[in-house]
Design an enzyme around this catalytic site. Sequence first.
Site, PDB file in Angstrom:
ATOM      1  N   TYR A  52       3.899   5.516   4.891  1.00 35.83           N
ATOM      2  CA  TYR A  52       3.233   5.529   3.592  1.00 35.83           C
ATOM      3  C   TYR A  52       2.161   6.621   3.626  1.00 35.83           C
ATOM      4  CZ  TYR A  52       5.343   0.899   2.736  1.00 35.83           C
ATOM      5  OH  TYR A  52       6.214  -0.156   2.563  1.00 35.83           O
TER       6      TYR A  52
ATOM      7  N   THR B 233       0.802  -1.227   0.000  1.00 39.94           N
ATOM      8  CA  THR B 233       0.000   0.000   0.000  1.00 39.94           C
ATOM      9  C   THR B 233       0.834   1.277   0.000  1.00 39.94           C
ATOM     10  OG1 THR B 233      -0.156  -0.044   2.422  1.00 39.94           O
ATOM     11  CG2 THR B 233      -1.905  -1.159   1.182  1.00 39.94           C
TER      12      THR B 233
END
Length: 338
Positions: free
Chosen positions: A63, A26
């Site tokens: 992230y 992700t």
Amino acid sequence: MEVASHMEYVKLPGTDMTSSALALGTWPIGGALWGGTDEQKSLRTLQRAFDSGFTCIDTANDYGYGKAQELVGRAVKQAGNRDRILLSDKCAINWTQDGSLYRDGSRARLTEEIDLALKRLQTDYIDIFHVHWPDPSTPMAETAEAMRQIKESGRIRAVGVSNFTVDQIAAFEQVCPVDVIQPPFNLFEQQTLTSLEPVLEGRDIAVMTYSALCRGLLSTAAPQDKDRDIDVRSMDPKFQSPHMEHYQQAVQALDTLARERFDKRVIHLALRWLIDRGETHLPIWAARDPEQLNVVSELWDFQIDDDTMREIDRIIAQHIGESFGPEGFMAPPLASEL
């Protein structure tokens, strides 16, 4: 390995966990270093992954500065499938007020990160919690002890280390056993996992690997020019001349091989190669668009035989020779280096 109509499943060595043969990464969904994020598209991508049989989702606090974790938490909650999903998360990264990332393996940071991760992921435990990058500015014993205590508290099921060397893993394991390792590994970046063979020899340890498609280089036989200057690929020497031309030649040759032997494309070959390699238990494949996952259903009707494995090695040696991994350009600096 159990076979389903649209996914294969594998038992992770040394654990009581069973996972889909691919994990969904992700980092692109988080947006940072990937040209931003589209929340609704990201949620659709995660739902498509669930529908395609993915049962492991890999994320990290850095992230998108927690954005990917939040989106994963929302998607899992909406799907109502937490009991069937393995959440793989990472820690030991911090950032300044201006968003500059740096390594931080301190006890205080890891304690803070597990609490933030549980909140963002909307869960009371994480299945695999990795130290994302080793932090030489913090004693390894401090980082390992913090991870050991987090596991003993029941907030995580397994301890992982990512981007660690053999010596760093040995130092960590003086305090805390390692259940999972996560190095980079793909057709063009094999050397890091090879260097970890002394850690794996004679041990029941799970191997997750990242960068399955080498940041998109192995996704298509066409040149990878789109958005190269605005995302992480701008830092990767593979995407710069003269290296890019050599890698493109290798990709085109691999694509031809995939077509001739399996009626597939290079993306199928690259992903199936990871699944069929015995030393790789759980490759991570990152996606940011639901349509990218359409290829999943085309991975289970063929396997790469030994002769094709040798031909793949020959093509890589012919066009590239000795390659280099992502450690040199993807590793966050130490706090003292900012």
